[in-house]
Design an enzyme around this catalytic site. Structure first.
Site, PDB file in Angstrom:
ATOM      1  N   ALA A 177      -0.884   2.703  -0.583  1.00 27.30           N
ATOM      2  CA  ALA A 177      -2.240   3.366  -0.487  1.00 27.30           C
ATOM      3  C   ALA A 177      -2.500   4.835  -0.588  1.00 27.30           C
ATOM      4  O   ALA A 177      -1.870   4.530  -2.170  1.00 27.30           O
ATOM      5  CB  ALA A 177      -3.066   2.882   0.697  1.00 27.30           C
ATOM      6  N   SER A 178      -2.577   5.625  -0.137  1.00 23.07           N
ATOM      7  CA  SER A 178      -2.907   6.999  -0.679  1.00 23.07           C
ATOM      8  C   SER A 178      -1.470   7.787  -1.498  1.00 23.07           C
ATOM      9  O   SER A 178      -1.484   8.181  -2.139  1.00 23.07           O
ATOM     10  CB  SER A 178      -2.648   7.819   0.979  1.00 23.07           C
ATOM     11  OG  SER A 178      -2.439   7.580   1.737  1.00 23.07           O
ATOM     12  N   ILE A 206      -0.760   3.629  10.218  1.00 28.25           N
ATOM     13  CA  ILE A 206      -2.023   3.807   8.348  1.00 28.25           C
ATOM     14  C   ILE A 206      -2.657   4.990   8.344  1.00 28.25           C
ATOM     15  O   ILE A 206      -2.258   5.854   9.009  1.00 28.25           O
ATOM     16  CB  ILE A 206      -2.162   3.068   8.319  1.00 28.25           C
ATOM     17  CG1 ILE A 206      -1.818   1.792   8.669  1.00 28.25           C
ATOM     18  CG2 ILE A 206      -3.233   2.877   7.459  1.00 28.25           C
ATOM     19  CD1 ILE A 206      -2.880   0.231   8.889  1.00 28.25           C
ATOM     20  N   GLY A 260       2.669   3.664   5.919  1.00 29.38           N
ATOM     21  CA  GLY A 260       3.582   5.253   6.019  1.00 29.38           C
ATOM     22  C   GLY A 260       4.110   5.717   4.730  1.00 29.38           C
ATOM     23  O   GLY A 260       5.337   6.007   4.534  1.00 29.38           O
ATOM     24  N   LYS A 263      -8.494   1.297  -1.921  1.00 32.25           N
ATOM     25  CA  LYS A 263      -8.799   1.510  -1.448  1.00 32.25           C
ATOM     26  C   LYS A 263     -10.675   1.489  -1.339  1.00 32.25           C
ATOM     27  O   LYS A 263     -10.895   1.386  -2.954  1.00 32.25           O
ATOM     28  CB  LYS A 263      -8.795   2.540   0.303  1.00 32.25           C
ATOM     29  CG  LYS A 263      -7.080   1.344   0.723  1.00 32.25           C
ATOM     30  CD  LYS A 263      -6.996   2.619   1.482  1.00 32.25           C
ATOM     31  CE  LYS A 263      -5.906   1.864   2.504  1.00 32.25           C
ATOM     32  NZ  LYS A 263      -5.665   2.594   3.643  1.00 32.25           N
ATOM     33  N   HIS A 303      -6.423  -7.302   6.516  1.00 32.64           N
ATOM     34  CA  HIS A 303      -6.632  -5.546   6.440  1.00 32.64           C
ATOM     35  C   HIS A 303      -7.165  -5.190   7.587  1.00 32.64           C
ATOM     36  O   HIS A 303      -8.181  -5.760   7.708  1.00 32.64           O
ATOM     37  CB  HIS A 303      -6.611  -4.684   5.220  1.00 32.64           C
ATOM     38  CG  HIS A 303      -5.993  -3.862   5.148  1.00 32.64           C
ATOM     39  ND1 HIS A 303      -6.740  -2.457   5.556  1.00 32.64           N
ATOM     40  CD2 HIS A 303      -5.177  -2.829   4.330  1.00 32.64           C
ATOM     41  CE1 HIS A 303      -5.878  -1.465   4.963  1.00 32.64           C
ATOM     42  NE2 HIS A 303      -5.057  -1.967   4.802  1.00 32.64           N
ATOM     43  N   GLU A 323       2.011  -4.407   8.905  1.00 34.29           N
ATOM     44  CA  GLU A 323       1.478  -2.434   9.785  1.00 34.29           C
ATOM     45  C   GLU A 323       1.130  -2.033  10.608  1.00 34.29           C
ATOM     46  O   GLU A 323       0.185  -2.396  11.169  1.00 34.29           O
ATOM     47  CB  GLU A 323       0.472  -2.418   8.237  1.00 34.29           C
ATOM     48  CG  GLU A 323       0.271  -3.104   7.166  1.00 34.29           C
ATOM     49  CD  GLU A 323      -0.967  -1.910   5.911  1.00 34.29           C
ATOM     50  OE1 GLU A 323      -0.519  -1.025   4.945  1.00 34.29           O
ATOM     51  OE2 GLU A 323      -1.779  -2.686   5.915  1.00 34.29           O
ATOM     52  N   ASN A 338      -2.934  -0.334  -2.406  1.00 37.48           N
ATOM     53  CA  ASN A 338      -4.144  -1.121  -2.594  1.00 37.48           C
ATOM     54  C   ASN A 338      -4.807   0.458  -2.550  1.00 37.48           C
ATOM     55  O   ASN A 338      -5.034   1.337  -2.036  1.00 37.48           O
ATOM     56  CB  ASN A 338      -3.791  -0.998  -0.894  1.00 37.48           C
ATOM     57  CG  ASN A 338      -5.311  -0.946  -0.368  1.00 37.48           C
ATOM     58  OD1 ASN A 338      -6.407  -1.148  -0.980  1.00 37.48           O
ATOM     59  ND2 ASN A 338      -5.637  -1.151   0.886  1.00 37.48           N
TER      60      ASN A 338
END
Lengths: 214, 214, 214, 214
Positions: C194-195, C138, C173, C8, C85, C133, C6
């Site tokens: 994501a990140s 997160i 995570g 974002k 989400h 999640e 993701n």
């Protein structure tokens, strides 16, 4: 000065706070009101204190399960309502609708706003007053009149530029009589506060301190 | 006059509409722009037409899954955005945040409003323009300039009273060149329309008719 | 294992991330997909990577300004969509409507949920998968498989009890290949992250590390 | 059978409806309860009728201006609450949070749902019951047991498949005793109704008719 105490959903004895407010109100030129939860409006109004709702919805009589009707609020004895508090933000069209619903039911209105621009916007919808509350100061105990006095002055100017009849209240971080005086010096006609009174060990003493310098 | 065509989520070939708009734009003093869905912004901007978003969110770069970032909109080639359309109403604080986000990304802004009071409120937030669209007329084919000309005049006055730099567009029910002329006569600097062009059998002819009397 | 990234509204070069994902996808049995912003769907799909939307709305063709239509998402080349989400939570009825809209447009669906109970609830609406999640994890870098492995097991059991065809993804995570393996050991059929990839200095290396132990 | 009367924001004398319900309740094996507006909960509870809220928020004691706290609802004497009524739909995570808040405060819960799939989803969150109300039938006077009996049967099956302890109520269009009997025949353990009683000229007679065949 108008001192409007928002009891939120704090674990306080709101009827005790209301009785304290009614008593202190008789000793001062200030005007003190209490805003309890919807389910507590009737009990608070019965104490004789000036009673406000924390919120109303932009609705009329009809099929609106779980919503707050201005007329029902007025029937409890309440005389005013907050609208668009930062913990209950509304769409622009719904602030407009709620101000109109309040007017229809004979309730006074204080619309909340975060900054001077939103204060001007809220003033354009014709409420009785706008309470400017920078969200970053809510609950901090740092009064906006100290942390950012310009925001109050700018809000007063923004409201006056749009509609001279719309007053400005100062919210966020108010806890002492000096804060109330400072708010008045900056052009505010009142204060909106919450924990400083509603969560005080002695709500009556807290209110007496607040109005002492007035 | 500014002619802003909102393509909504209509089942149209929005690139064909965009190409028609670019061609008609070259033949007139009017300024024509198309607002497609977010997923179509790049394809529409590639046609060379002036491209607008239908919505942005009051956010910055970061963790905002599924939201529309002003900078990403600008990266597609779009130059402006609608905010608070009646089909996508925002909270007052979020209109404020979206106008600021658009400014940060270099996007022009048109905030939508239902009536004169909301037009004044929107103008206080500093957008480039406010589009007044009485919800009851949207999609009816009855132009607000005929059904209720006073609402346009009142909106123009309300915006000017708050900020003389904020223009007013006229929305709801615009479908002919006469409607555009009437809107201009009432003080509007443009029109916001949708099905009249985006759902037309011949979008180019529809646009030519719209700008013919200008 | 399904690895769904993701992106974002991060300030990343999402096309670069997409190209890295496509390349790494060719070297592994894992299935890698990228979910960019709506305005970037077409550019990401053009890279040839499996492309997902971050959100769709529970709507059909029509008057829905600023909303995301499943059909338009599919037209960009995307093949799936996240729904609900934690940064874009939907009403229960709208999750139902969005799953139906995705099915109509031929998009695969992953509905997000905070805990095992919500995983069961989401599974009852018939998506392809549910991503569990816990919101408190997160963005922390602490994988749910370590912090609270029972939540993954419970979510897998909750989904299976409602509908055996609904798979569970593990979110929150995830940043290493070991996290992916642990998720699989707990019964998850994939991970949502994501990140760890989208904000990595070297997205390709990050993806290679993720799928290396598979 | 459980007969739960939602008084919405109808212009009715809700205390009169409550007294009628209390009296009829003593004459029947059915269980009758009234759900008034939040501001009317205490007055209704004082009549001795079983009292329900129309809505609670997924919150705890604290800073939640204008929201409805489960504990405050319970303090009025109410013993249950509707959640996610079609006129007040909630996000999935907030239905979960509201069911938990109700449990914490000792309130019974009825979560509303539009169809069988949503009934299963709601059942996964552990309420006492789910009321299935197809939105297109609400307020029509056509009972769902006639218009679409399969939806009730499917909802009963969907709830039972997820959690056998979750009962199903039948909503939308209930106005006669025969409708209540039909609902029971389809597996429902009660009915949720509104205008048929709350807007009746003679609420007591309306309730007597409803429970007569039981």
């Amino acid at each position: 000065m108008f001192v409007l105490v928002n009891a939120k959903t704090y674990p306080c004895d709101v009827v005790e706070v209301a009785e304290a407010a009614r008593e202190v109100n008789e000793t001062t030129d200030a005007r003190i009101a209490i805003a309890p939860q919807a389910a507590e409006l009737a009990a608070v109004a019965e104490t004789g204190v000036e009673t406000w709702a924390q919120h109303i919805d932009p609705i009329e009589y009809g099929s609106n399960t779980g919503h707050t009707l201005a007329e029902t609020v007025a029937d409890t004895g309440a005389v005013g309502t907050l609208i668009n508090h930062s913990e209950n933000r509304l769409k622009l069209a719904d602030i407009d609708g709620s101000v109109q619903a309040a007017e229809r039911a004979g309730l006074e209105t204080v619309v909340c706003a975060n900054n001077a621009a939103q204060t001007g916007a809220a003033a354009a919808l014709g409420p009785n007053a706008v309470a400017v509350e920078p969200p970053e100061l809510i609950g901090t105990g740092t009064p906006v009149s100290q942390a950012d006095p310009d925001i109050v002055k700018d809000a007063v100017a923004a409201a006056a530029a749009v509609d001279e009849d719309v007053e400005v209240l100062c919210g966020a971080g108010i806890s002492t009589g000096d804060d109330v005086v400072s708010a008045g010096d900056l052009g505010a006609k009142g204060v909106l506060l919450a924990s400083g009174v509603a969560k005080a060990d002695d709500p009556k003493a807290a209110l007496e301190d607040l109005v002492a310098p007035l």
